[in-house]
Design a protein around this motif. Structure first.
Motif, mmCIF file in Angstrom:
data_model
loop_
_atom_site.group_PDB
_atom_site.id
_atom_site.type_symbol
_atom_site.label_atom_id
_atom_site.label_comp_id
_atom_site.label_asym_id
_atom_site.label_seq_id
_atom_site.Cartn_x
_atom_site.Cartn_y
_atom_site.Cartn_z
ATOM 1 N N ALA A 114 0.825 -1.206 0.000
ATOM 2 C CA ALA A 114 0.000 0.000 0.000
ATOM 3 C C ALA A 114 0.864 1.262 0.000
ATOM 4 O O ALA A 114 0.480 2.289 -0.557
ATOM 5 N N GLN A 115 2.031 1.177 0.602
ATOM 6 C CA GLN A 115 2.949 2.314 0.661
ATOM 7 C C GLN A 115 3.652 2.557 -0.670
ATOM 8 O O GLN A 115 3.916 3.699 -1.047
ATOM 9 N N GLU A 116 3.960 1.473 -1.385
ATOM 10 C CA GLU A 116 4.727 1.584 -2.623
ATOM 11 C C GLU A 116 3.849 1.712 -3.868
ATOM 12 O O GLU A 116 4.258 2.328 -4.856
ATOM 13 N N ALA A 117 2.653 1.141 -3.849
ATOM 14 C CA ALA A 117 1.783 1.147 -5.033
ATOM 15 C C ALA A 117 1.479 2.545 -5.566
ATOM 16 O O ALA A 117 1.418 2.737 -6.789
ATOM 17 N N PRO A 118 1.284 3.565 -4.688
ATOM 18 C CA PRO A 118 1.021 4.912 -5.230
ATOM 19 C C PRO A 118 2.112 5.425 -6.150
ATOM 20 O O PRO A 118 1.824 6.182 -7.087
ATOM 21 N N PHE A 119 3.367 5.041 -5.915
ATOM 22 C CA PHE A 119 4.447 5.468 -6.810
ATOM 23 C C PHE A 119 4.207 4.917 -8.214
ATOM 24 O O PHE A 119 4.391 5.615 -9.214
ATOM 25 N N LEU A 120 3.804 3.656 -8.282
ATOM 26 C CA LEU A 120 3.544 3.030 -9.569
ATOM 27 C C LEU A 120 2.358 3.693 -10.267
ATOM 28 O O LEU A 120 2.393 3.968 -11.470
ATOM 29 N N ILE A 121 1.309 3.979 -9.501
ATOM 30 C CA ILE A 121 0.114 4.616 -10.063
ATOM 31 C C ILE A 121 0.426 6.024 -10.554
ATOM 32 O O ILE A 121 0.017 6.433 -11.654
ATOM 33 N N LEU A 122 1.166 6.790 -9.750
ATOM 34 C CA LEU A 122 1.523 8.153 -10.141
ATOM 35 C C LEU A 122 2.409 8.169 -11.376
ATOM 36 O O LEU A 122 2.267 9.037 -12.238
ATOM 37 N N ALA A 123 3.327 7.205 -11.461
ATOM 38 C CA ALA A 123 4.206 7.128 -12.639
ATOM 39 C C ALA A 123 3.386 6.876 -13.891
ATOM 40 O O ALA A 123 3.592 7.523 -14.933
ATOM 41 N N GLY A 124 2.454 5.929 -13.810
ATOM 42 C CA GLY A 124 1.611 5.646 -14.957
ATOM 43 C C GLY A 124 0.747 6.823 -15.344
ATOM 44 O O GLY A 124 0.621 7.171 -16.531
ATOM 45 N N ALA A 125 0.159 7.478 -14.334
ATOM 46 C CA ALA A 125 -0.675 8.650 -14.611
ATOM 47 C C ALA A 125 0.149 9.789 -15.191
ATOM 48 O O ALA A 125 -0.302 10.518 -16.084
ATOM 49 N N GLY A 126 1.366 9.937 -14.690
ATOM 50 C CA GLY A 126 2.214 11.029 -15.145
ATOM 51 C C GLY A 126 2.596 10.942 -16.606
ATOM 52 O O GLY A 126 2.730 11.972 -17.278
ATOM 53 N N VAL A 127 2.784 9.729 -17.103
ATOM 54 C CA VAL A 127 3.151 9.580 -18.522
ATOM 55 C C VAL A 127 1.924 9.369 -19.402
ATOM 56 O O VAL A 127 2.039 9.180 -20.610
ATOM 57 N N GLY A 128 0.729 9.385 -18.767
ATOM 58 C CA GLY A 128 -0.506 9.323 -19.547
ATOM 59 C C GLY A 128 -0.864 7.955 -20.068
ATOM 60 O O GLY A 128 -1.393 7.829 -21.182
ATOM 61 N N VAL A 129 -0.629 6.901 -19.269
ATOM 62 C CA VAL A 129 -0.965 5.561 -19.723
ATOM 63 C C VAL A 129 -2.476 5.443 -19.922
ATOM 64 O O VAL A 129 -3.258 5.887 -19.089
ATOM 65 N N PHE A 130 -2.856 4.875 -21.053
ATOM 66 C CA PHE A 130 -4.255 4.702 -21.469
ATOM 67 C C PHE A 130 -4.973 6.025 -21.756
ATOM 68 O O PHE A 130 -6.165 6.020 -22.041
ATOM 69 N N MET A 131 -4.235 7.138 -21.650
ATOM 70 C CA MET A 131 -4.837 8.440 -21.974
ATOM 71 C C MET A 131 -4.108 9.062 -23.161
ATOM 72 O O MET A 131 -4.689 9.251 -24.229
ATOM 73 N N ARG A 132 -2.854 9.392 -22.982
ATOM 74 C CA ARG A 132 -2.058 9.952 -24.078
ATOM 75 C C ARG A 132 -1.190 8.905 -24.752
ATOM 76 O O ARG A 132 -0.725 9.090 -25.862
ATOM 77 N N ARG A 133 -0.935 7.792 -24.040
ATOM 78 C CA ARG A 133 -0.087 6.730 -24.568
ATOM 79 C C ARG A 133 -0.721 5.383 -24.280
ATOM 80 O O ARG A 133 -1.398 5.224 -23.252
ATOM 81 N N ASN A 134 -0.487 4.407 -25.159
ATOM 82 C CA ASN A 134 -0.917 3.051 -24.847
ATOM 83 C C ASN A 134 0.126 2.403 -23.937
ATOM 84 O O ASN A 134 1.128 3.037 -23.566
ATOM 85 N N LEU A 135 -0.092 1.138 -23.586
ATOM 86 C CA LEU A 135 0.783 0.476 -22.621
ATOM 87 C C LEU A 135 2.214 0.367 -23.136
ATOM 88 O O LEU A 135 3.176 0.612 -22.386
ATOM 89 N N ALA A 136 2.382 0.026 -24.408
ATOM 90 C CA ALA A 136 3.727 -0.120 -24.977
ATOM 91 C C ALA A 136 4.450 1.223 -25.021
ATOM 92 O O ALA A 136 5.636 1.317 -24.691
ATOM 93 N N GLN A 137 3.746 2.271 -25.440
ATOM 94 C CA GLN A 137 4.347 3.602 -25.498
ATOM 95 C C GLN A 137 4.713 4.097 -24.100
ATOM 96 O O GLN A 137 5.758 4.733 -23.909
ATOM 97 N N SER A 138 3.853 3.821 -23.132
ATOM 98 C CA SER A 138 4.136 4.239 -21.758
ATOM 99 C C SER A 138 5.360 3.510 -21.215
ATOM 100 O O SER A 138 6.206 4.106 -20.539
#
Length: 319
Positions: A114-138
Motif C-alpha cells: 500500500a505504501q509503494e503502489a502509489p508510486f507506480l500509479i503516479l508514474a503511470g498517470a504522469g506519462v498518460g498511460v491509457f490516456m495519451r499513450r498506450n501500454l507499450a508507449q508508456s
C-alpha cells in the motif's frame, strides 16, 4: 490556465492541511512537541507557497534552464509542483522532529504494498498511460525495455557496490554518530522486523525496487534530472532522520540514476531489487570471501562489456 489550476489546487490543499494542523498545534505551544509541530506546519505552508509560485510562467522558464522540463507543458508543470511539495514536506520534518525515535508501527506486507503502489500509479498517470499513450508507449517512455545480457550483469555488479558502500557508511555512522545510528537501528528493526521472513524479504526487495524505480528513475528523472531526482528519492526515506544513512541513500540514488541514464529503467530496477535482496538476506562472515570474489568477477565482466560496447561502431540509420 490549466497549469494555474493544477498548481493552485495542489499547493492550496497542502497549505490548508498545514494551516489546519497549525491551529491545533498552537494550542500546545508550552510543550516541546507543540513547538516542533508548529515548525513543521509552518514549513509545510511555506512549501505550498513556493509550489504555488510555479504557476508563474517566468518562474517556470527560469526552472527550465536548470531542469529538462517544458515550462508550457501542464504535465511537466504538475510533476514539478508535486516534486516540490513532496520534497519540501519530507525535508521539513527532518530538522524539527526526531524521526528516528518516532513511534511508528511495524510494517506488514500489505502495508508495504500500500505504501509503494502509489508510486507506480503516479508514474503511470504522469506519462498518460491509457490516456495519451498506450501500454507499450508508456513502457518505452518509462524506460521499461528488455535489457541486454551485459546490462543485467552491470545491474547485479552495481548492487554489490551499493551494498559495500552502504555497509561502510553504516560503520562510519556508528563510529561518528553512535547515538543517531542506534536510533536508526532501533527504528529499522521496529519498522521492518515483521518482514524478517522469506515472504517479507522478497516483498521488501520487489515492491520498492519496482515501484520506486518506475516512479523516480522512469517517470521523474527524464524531467527533473539526475541530482533533483536523487534528492527527492532520498527525501522520502525520512524514517532515517538526519543521519548518514540519508547521505548513503542519496549516493545510491545517484548510482541508480546513472544506470538509468546510460541503460534503461529495467536495469536500474534489477539493481535496486538485487540490492534490497542482499540487504535483507545479509552476507555472513564465512561467505565474505566468496562474495568479494564474485563481485570482482562481475565488475570485471561489466567493465569489459562497457568497453566492448563503446568500441562497437554505431549502426547507420536506414536511409
Amino acid at each position: 490556465m490549466a497549469i494555474g489550476i493544477l498548481a493552485g489546487f495542489s499547493a492550496g490543499c497542502t497549505f490548508l492541511i498545514g494551516a489546519i494542523d497549525l491551529t491545533g498545534a498552537a494550542k500546545t505551544t508550552a510543550a516541546a512537541a507543540g513547538q516542533s509541530s508548529i515548525a513543521v506546519d509552518t514549513g509545510i505552508m511555506v512549501t505550498a507557497v513556493i509550489a504555488a509560485a510555479l504557476a508563474s510562467k517566468p518562474l517556470r522558464d527560469q526552472v527550465a534552464r536548470v531542469l529538462p522540463i517544458d515550462p508550457d507543458n501542464p504535465v511537466h508543470a504538475l510533476a514539478l509542483v508535486l516534486a516540490v511539495l513532496l520534497f519540501g514536506t519530507q525535508v521539513t520534518s527532518i530538522p524539527f522532529t526526531n524521526v528516528a525515535s518516532a513511534d511508528q508501527p511495524p510494517l506488514t506486507v500489505g502495508d508495504l504494498i500500500a505504501q509503494e503502489a502509489p508510486f507506480l500509479i503516479l508514474a503511470g498517470a504522469g506519462v498518460g498511460v491509457f490516456m495519451r499513450r498506450n501500454l507499450a508507449q508508456s513502457g518505452a517512455r518509462l524506460g521499461l525495455v528488455v535489457p541486454a545480457w551485459w546490462q543485467v550483469i552491470i545491474a547485479i555488479a552495481a548492487a554489490g557496490v551499493f551494498f559495500a558502500f552502504g555497509q561502510a557508511m553504516d560503520a562510519l555512522a556508528h563510529a561518528w554518530t553512535p547515538d543517531v545510528a542506534r536510533q536508526v537501528d532501533t527504528t529499522t528493526q521496529r519498522l521492518f522486523g515483521g518482514l524478517d521472513n522469506p515472504v517479507g524479504i522478497v516483498a521488501l526487495a520487489l515492491a520498492p525496487g519496482i515501484c520506486e524505480e518506475i516512479m523516480f528513475r522512469g517517470a521523474l528523472q527524464p524531467r527533473l534530472g539526475l541530482l533533483a531526482t536523487a534528492a527527492l528519492f532520498a527525501s522520502i526515506h525520512t524514517q532515517y532522520g538526519a543521519s548518514l544513512d540519508v547521505v548513503s541513500i542519496f549516493v545510491i540514488a545517484l548510482g541508480l540514476g546513472l544506470i538509468r541514464k546510460f541503460t534503461n529503467t529495467t536495469t536500474s530496477m534489477i539493481s535496486h531489487v538485487t540490492y534490497n535482496l542482499v540487504v535483507g538476506i545479509g552476507v555472513a562472515a564465512s561467505q565474505l570471501n566468496i562474495a568479494v570474489a564474485l563481485e570482482v568477477v562481475l565488475v570485471g565482466i561489466s567493465a569489459y562489456a562497457i568497453w566492448s560496447n563503446r568500441r562497437r561502431p554505431a549502426v547507420p540509420a536506414n536511409p
